[in-house]
Design a protein around this motif. Structure first.
Motif, PDB file in Angstrom:
ATOM      1  N   THR A 273       0.927  -1.229   0.075  1.00 61.90           N
ATOM      2  CA  THR A 273      -0.153  -0.010  -0.231  1.00 61.90           C
ATOM      3  C   THR A 273       0.647   1.216   0.270  1.00 61.90           C
ATOM      4  O   THR A 273       2.094   1.273   0.474  1.00 61.90           O
ATOM      5  CB  THR A 273      -0.686   0.062   1.347  1.00 61.90           C
ATOM      6  N   LEU A 274       0.463   2.430  -0.449  1.00 68.11           N
ATOM      7  CA  LEU A 274       0.948   3.533  -0.556  1.00 68.11           C
ATOM      8  C   LEU A 274       0.249   4.403   0.233  1.00 68.11           C
ATOM      9  O   LEU A 274      -0.995   4.535  -0.003  1.00 68.11           O
ATOM     10  CB  LEU A 274       1.425   4.131  -1.980  1.00 68.11           C
ATOM     11  N   ASP A 275       0.577   5.755   0.716  1.00 72.08           N
ATOM     12  CA  ASP A 275       0.008   6.898   1.173  1.00 72.08           C
ATOM     13  C   ASP A 275      -0.624   7.740  -0.205  1.00 72.08           C
ATOM     14  O   ASP A 275      -0.158   7.539  -1.099  1.00 72.08           O
ATOM     15  CB  ASP A 275       0.906   7.570   2.320  1.00 72.08           C
ATOM     16  N   GLN A 276      -1.044   8.931   0.270  1.00 69.79           N
ATOM     17  CA  GLN A 276      -1.395   9.943  -0.684  1.00 69.79           C
ATOM     18  C   GLN A 276      -0.429  10.429  -1.324  1.00 69.79           C
ATOM     19  O   GLN A 276      -0.711  10.598  -2.905  1.00 69.79           O
ATOM     20  CB  GLN A 276      -2.311  11.106   0.019  1.00 69.79           C
ATOM     21  N   VAL A 277       0.751  10.500  -1.038  1.00 70.69           N
ATOM     22  CA  VAL A 277       1.668  10.972  -1.857  1.00 70.69           C
ATOM     23  C   VAL A 277       2.646   9.995  -2.460  1.00 70.69           C
ATOM     24  O   VAL A 277       3.878  10.250  -3.330  1.00 70.69           O
ATOM     25  CB  VAL A 277       2.746  12.116  -1.207  1.00 70.69           C
ATOM     26  N   GLY A 278       2.444   8.662  -2.409  1.00 72.51           N
ATOM     27  CA  GLY A 278       2.955   7.627  -3.232  1.00 72.51           C
ATOM     28  C   GLY A 278       4.193   7.016  -2.294  1.00 72.51           C
ATOM     29  O   GLY A 278       5.229   6.159  -2.819  1.00 72.51           O
TER      30      GLY A 278
ATOM     31  N   GLY B 272       8.158   3.574   3.832  1.00 72.57           N
ATOM     32  CA  GLY B 272       8.710   4.727   3.982  1.00 72.57           C
ATOM     33  C   GLY B 272       9.381   5.461   2.528  1.00 72.57           C
ATOM     34  O   GLY B 272       9.853   6.663   2.440  1.00 72.57           O
ATOM     35  N   ARG B 273       9.764   4.631   1.789  1.00 80.29           N
ATOM     36  CA  ARG B 273      10.404   4.927   0.310  1.00 80.29           C
ATOM     37  C   ARG B 273       9.377   5.005  -0.427  1.00 80.29           C
ATOM     38  O   ARG B 273       8.428   4.601  -0.631  1.00 80.29           O
ATOM     39  CB  ARG B 273      11.630   3.922   0.134  1.00 80.29           C
ATOM     40  N   ALA B 274       9.773   5.844  -1.559  1.00 88.55           N
ATOM     41  CA  ALA B 274       8.886   6.119  -2.680  1.00 88.55           C
ATOM     42  C   ALA B 274       8.597   5.060  -3.556  1.00 88.55           C
ATOM     43  O   ALA B 274       9.586   4.323  -3.791  1.00 88.55           O
ATOM     44  CB  ALA B 274       9.429   7.388  -3.480  1.00 88.55           C
ATOM     45  N   TYR B 275       7.330   4.989  -4.065  1.00 90.99           N
ATOM     46  CA  TYR B 275       7.121   3.967  -4.988  1.00 90.99           C
ATOM     47  C   TYR B 275       7.852   4.074  -6.251  1.00 90.99           C
ATOM     48  O   TYR B 275       8.077   3.047  -6.904  1.00 90.99           O
ATOM     49  CB  TYR B 275       5.552   4.201  -5.328  1.00 90.99           C
ATOM     50  N   ALA B 276       8.463   5.106  -6.733  1.00 92.51           N
ATOM     51  CA  ALA B 276       8.994   5.665  -7.841  1.00 92.51           C
ATOM     52  C   ALA B 276      10.580   4.569  -7.698  1.00 92.51           C
ATOM     53  O   ALA B 276      11.022   4.420  -8.685  1.00 92.51           O
ATOM     54  CB  ALA B 276       9.524   6.718  -7.975  1.00 92.51           C
ATOM     55  N   GLU B 277      10.761   4.418  -6.604  1.00 95.15           N
ATOM     56  CA  GLU B 277      12.103   3.703  -6.551  1.00 95.15           C
ATOM     57  C   GLU B 277      12.090   2.283  -7.012  1.00 95.15           C
ATOM     58  O   GLU B 277      13.081   1.280  -7.082  1.00 95.15           O
ATOM     59  CB  GLU B 277      12.731   3.585  -5.095  1.00 95.15           C
ATOM     60  N   LEU B 278      10.968   1.642  -7.203  1.00 95.30           N
ATOM     61  CA  LEU B 278      10.826   0.498  -7.852  1.00 95.30           C
ATOM     62  C   LEU B 278      11.014   0.246  -9.429  1.00 95.30           C
ATOM     63  O   LEU B 278      10.764  -0.548 -10.166  1.00 95.30           O
ATOM     64  CB  LEU B 278       9.318  -0.314  -7.637  1.00 95.30           C
ATOM     65  N   PHE B 279      11.354   1.409 -10.036  1.00 95.75           N
ATOM     66  CA  PHE B 279      11.247   1.795 -11.122  1.00 95.75           C
ATOM     67  C   PHE B 279      12.909   1.996 -11.688  1.00 95.75           C
ATOM     68  O   PHE B 279      13.587   2.487 -10.751  1.00 95.75           O
ATOM     69  CB  PHE B 279      10.214   2.843 -11.862  1.00 95.75           C
ATOM     70  N   SER B 280      13.012   1.821 -12.865  1.00 89.47           N
ATOM     71  CA  SER B 280      14.261   2.289 -13.538  1.00 89.47           C
ATOM     72  C   SER B 280      14.809   3.669 -13.454  1.00 89.47           C
ATOM     73  O   SER B 280      13.438   4.605 -13.293  1.00 89.47           O
ATOM     74  CB  SER B 280      14.830   1.601 -14.850  1.00 89.47           C
ATOM     75  N   ALA B 281      15.911   4.036 -13.701  1.00 86.31           N
ATOM     76  CA  ALA B 281      16.238   5.585 -13.660  1.00 86.31           C
ATOM     77  C   ALA B 281      15.552   6.131 -15.138  1.00 86.31           C
ATOM     78  O   ALA B 281      14.952   7.323 -14.960  1.00 86.31           O
ATOM     79  CB  ALA B 281      17.820   6.082 -13.640  1.00 86.31           C
ATOM     80  N   GLU B 282      15.569   5.613 -16.070  1.00 86.29           N
ATOM     81  CA  GLU B 282      14.931   5.932 -17.298  1.00 86.29           C
ATOM     82  C   GLU B 282      13.505   6.215 -17.073  1.00 86.29           C
ATOM     83  O   GLU B 282      12.788   6.995 -17.526  1.00 86.29           O
ATOM     84  CB  GLU B 282      15.304   5.161 -18.435  1.00 86.29           C
ATOM     85  N   CYS B 283      12.844   5.050 -16.312  1.00 84.25           N
ATOM     86  CA  CYS B 283      11.222   5.398 -16.310  1.00 84.25           C
ATOM     87  C   CYS B 283      11.100   6.525 -15.458  1.00 84.25           C
ATOM     88  O   CYS B 283      10.050   7.077 -15.700  1.00 84.25           O
ATOM     89  CB  CYS B 283      10.706   4.089 -15.509  1.00 84.25           C
ATOM     90  N   CYS B 284      11.803   6.720 -14.330  1.00 76.24           N
ATOM     91  CA  CYS B 284      11.655   7.868 -13.550  1.00 76.24           C
ATOM     92  C   CYS B 284      11.895   8.926 -14.202  1.00 76.24           C
ATOM     93  O   CYS B 284      11.364  10.170 -14.098  1.00 76.24           O
ATOM     94  CB  CYS B 284      12.553   7.769 -12.302  1.00 76.24           C
ATOM     95  N   ARG B 285      12.842   9.398 -15.154  1.00 75.36           N
ATOM     96  CA  ARG B 285      13.085  10.487 -15.773  1.00 75.36           C
ATOM     97  C   ARG B 285      11.914  10.807 -16.786  1.00 75.36           C
ATOM     98  O   ARG B 285      11.655  11.865 -17.145  1.00 75.36           O
ATOM     99  CB  ARG B 285      14.495   9.941 -16.793  1.00 75.36           C
ATOM    100  N   LEU B 286      11.148   9.675 -17.209  1.00 72.17           N
ATOM    101  CA  LEU B 286      10.070  10.039 -17.934  1.00 72.17           C
ATOM    102  C   LEU B 286       8.828  10.201 -17.176  1.00 72.17           C
ATOM    103  O   LEU B 286       7.849  10.667 -17.930  1.00 72.17           O
ATOM    104  CB  LEU B 286       9.768   8.688 -19.096  1.00 72.17           C
ATOM    105  N   GLY B 287       8.892   9.916 -15.764  1.00 72.42           N
ATOM    106  CA  GLY B 287       7.714  10.393 -15.031  1.00 72.42           C
ATOM    107  C   GLY B 287       6.855   9.451 -14.953  1.00 72.42           C
ATOM    108  O   GLY B 287       5.697   9.566 -14.611  1.00 72.42           O
TER     109      GLY B 287
END
Length: 673
Positions: free
Chosen positions: A159-164, A186-201
């Motif tokens: 589960t994630l909170d309101q801000v992910g 406590g870490r962001a959902y975005a950390e499960l993605f590659s750097a390229e995916c995060c760069r693309l948002g």
């Protein structure tokens, strides 16, 4: 009633205050003197504890009614503490007069009026039993829910909170991605993605879409703790209250890497089949065009010859017609070779002379290879004839020559040589005892490293760019060699070219005559490894582990089978005083510690111990940066296993990653077609 104690001078006779305190029944409000003795006891205290005011006035509150031991450090601190400890709040279990228990929330406030008569304590108690029971039930319900969710082996949730930010993490996700709950919550959902995916948002876009639509289904790569990628099917749902307030997100993930790999392999097979069908169509078209062109050449030749017969012998035109006739005849011969090469027919094994076959093939080969490639042939005069299908051998030679040409990007020389060989002792995969003709095709190209060499004959495996090769060339050659009971081997080193050796059975009809006149070596063929190896096999799948160990045992090696990287390291450390094994063959995708991580530890502690990584994942997923000695593609057979072990040890002896390997039934030369 006079209890015989000094009550604090707090104006208790004030009627308004007295009525207020005595009217409160939900709270126990108790006044204590400076020594902690009970001075007042209201109706709420009597209801809560069961004691009447007459029974408790003057008694030591801490000794008789507080649930901690008399003389406890906290009690002393409360009674004689400094000014910054004026208030004490605690919750615990208390006893009623009838022996029943209740959960009591207690607040004790120290009152310092400056004189002993005005110094004491106010105690307020409240029954929290019902609330505590409800909170316990809620905790038990949450634990049961977590155990229920954690019981799904192939469905992982978080589960994630309101801000992910991640605020819960299931055991299934720990198995899937390797992160423990304590290191990922406590870490962001975005950390499960590659750097390229995060760069693309992509992470924020996914949550925004789910928030807007209420749900999002998607598939994609998720980053595991060890840096590998897991292809997952993911469902994101929005969590809201009954009033519609957004609380966060729930995620359900399923590992579909194996399914994706199967679909990718199926797509590759479809592409290869389509390419094969195109090649078949081109072959049929070539045969048809060659047939029509042959008819045209026949007409041209006939008319040229008729015209020449009608000219006087001393005509100046005669020499031009002679040149035209020679050119047309060469064209007719070339078309004839193309028709024989392209036609479909049953395998027809017969006796052939290798030099004569290659001489007939030379013109077609020269056209196919181009002017930058030079072919040198060295065939002895007394070379034994072969017992083989000539058209299949022509096709095999064409594949080997084209592979050799493609490995030399700036052109070069391809050398063909042959000699007679007598094998007096054979082993599995190396030919039966008998008489053979050895054909070597050698180039000056880029060569292959040990890993490429071990996969060279895999069907559809190619190092050429897309559209430049099908990966069928060497597998077809291997198939031909197997059909006639021969052997194929490849010797290659990076930057030093490649030699493909075909050992083909000699025709018995003339073998006695040819072999009798030569002083020939007697070759005692033996397995590529001259000693029995101690092999450690590691795989978390019991069936695969048993199969791998059985294959290695069948190859004559001493095998130890373990089911995890942790067991393997324990085994190695327990025998650290000497080199415990000669080789490790490990699966890659294992829980907790992968095969690649095991190889990294082995490389750091036992640098000379080779590790073969067996995997079905793609090369980029298991890139070892030189950590592993070779990669073994799953599924594999005994010939694949023998070939990769031979490549590893012969490459180690060469000292440059190359080596000699007896290839499995599906193998290539430098650049593979």
């Amino acid at each position: 009633m006079d209890s015989g104690i000094d009550r604090p001078d707090w104006h208790l006779g004030d009627e308004t205050y007295r009525l207020f305190v005595e009217s409160v029944t939900d709270y126990a409000i108790i006044l204590l003197d400076r020594e902690g003795r009970i001075a007042t006891w209201n109706a709420g205290a009597e209801r809560l504890r069961g004691f009447s005011e007459r029974e408790v006035i003057g008694r030591d509150f801490f000794a008789d009614f507080y649930w901690q031991r008399p003389g406890d450090a906290k009690i002393a601190e409360i009674l004689h503490g400094s000014e910054h400890r004026m208030r004490h709040e605690v919750e615990g279990w208390c006893m009623r007069k009838d022996g029943g228990r209740f959960r009591c929330h207690l607040v004790l406030q120290r009152i310092d009026g400056g004189t002993p008569a005005k110094t004491g304590f106010v105690v307020i108690c409240r029954d929290r039993t019902q609330r505590y029971s409800a909170e316990g039930a809620s905790r038990r319900s949450e634990q049961q829910f977590r155990r229920l969710i954690g019981g799904f082996r192939d469905l992982a949730t978080c589960t994630l909170d309101q801000v992910g930010q991640i605020n819960s993490w299931s055991e299934a996700l720990e198995r899937m991605l390797g992160y423990g709950s304590g290191e990922i919550v406590g870490r962001a959902y975005a950390e499960l993605f590659s750097a390229e995916c995060c760069r693309l948002g992509l992470p924020s876009q996914a949550l925004e879409h789910a928030l807007r639509e209420g749900r999002l289904r998607q598939t994609g790569w998720r980053k595991a703790k060890d840096g590998t990628q897991v292809y997952a099917s993911e469902v994101i749902d929005v969590i809201r209250t009954e009033t519609g307030e957004h609380l966060g997100f729930s995620l359900a993930l399923r590992d579909v890497s194996a399914q994706a790999a199967t679909e990718e392999a199926l797509d590759a097979a479809r592409r290869a089949l389509f390419q094969s069908q195109k090649l078949e169509m081109i072959g049929q078209l070539t045969g048809g065009v060659a047939h029509d062109f042959n008819n045209l050449l026949s007409a041209i030749l006939g008319n040229l010859e008729l015209g020449r017969r009608r000219l006087p012998a001393d005509s100046d035109v005669t020499r031009f017609l002679d040149n035209a006739i020679v050119g047309a005849q060469r064209g007719a011969a070339l078309v004839s070779r193309m028709m024989n090469f392209a036609r479909e027919q049953e395998i027809e094994v017969r006796t052939i002379e290798l030099p004569a076959l290659f001489k007939e093939l030379c013109e077609l080969v020269a056209k196919a290879l181009g002017p930058e490639t030079v072919i040198q042939s060295n065939f002895p005069d007394r070379l034994a004839p072969l017992r083989i299908d000539p058209h299949q051998l022509e096709l095999a030679l064409m594949n080997l020559l084209i592979n050799a040409r493609d490995s030399m990007t700036k052109g070069g020389t391809i050398r063909l040589s042959a000699r007679n060989r007598r094998i007096s002792a054979g082993t599995d995969g190396f030919g039966e005892p008998g008489r053979y003709v050895q054909l070597d095709v050698t180039d000056d190209g880029c060569g292959m490293d040990a890993e490429t060499l071990s996969r060279a004959c895999e069907i559809f495996f190619t190092t050429k760019p897309p559209g430049k090769g099908t990966g069928l060339g060497l597998s077809m050659v291997q198939g031909l060699v197997d059909t006639v009971g021969g052997r194929m081997s490849i010797k290659s080193r990076p930057g030093r070219g490649t030699t493909v050796t075909l050992l083909l059975p000699a025709a018995p009809s003339r073998a006695d005559e040819v072999f009798a006149g030569d002083e020939l070596e007697t070759v005692h063929v033996q397995a590529p490894l001259e000693r029995k190896l101690r092999v450690l096999v590691v795989d978390d799948d019991a069936l695969v582990l048993m199969n791998s160990a059985a294959l290695l045992t069948d190859l004559g090696h001493e095998t130890t089978a373990l089911s995890s990287a942790e067991e393997a390291l324990t085994f190695l450390h327990s025998r650290s005083s000497r080199r415990p094994v000669d080789l490790i063959v490990t699966d890659h995708a294992m829980p907790r510690t992968t095969g690649l991580e095991l190889a990294q530890v082995v490389r750091s502690e036992w640098p000379s111990l080779p590790v073969i990584l067996a995997t079905g994942y793609s090369e980029d997923i298991v890139e070892g940066n030189g950590t592993v000695s070779a990669r073994l593609q799953k599924p594999f057979g005994i010939r694949d296993l023998r070939a990769v072990i031979a490549a590893v040890f012969e490459g180690a002896e060469a000292g440059n990653g190359g080596g000699v390997a007896t290839m499995p039934p599906h193998a290539s030369s430098a650049i593979l077609s």
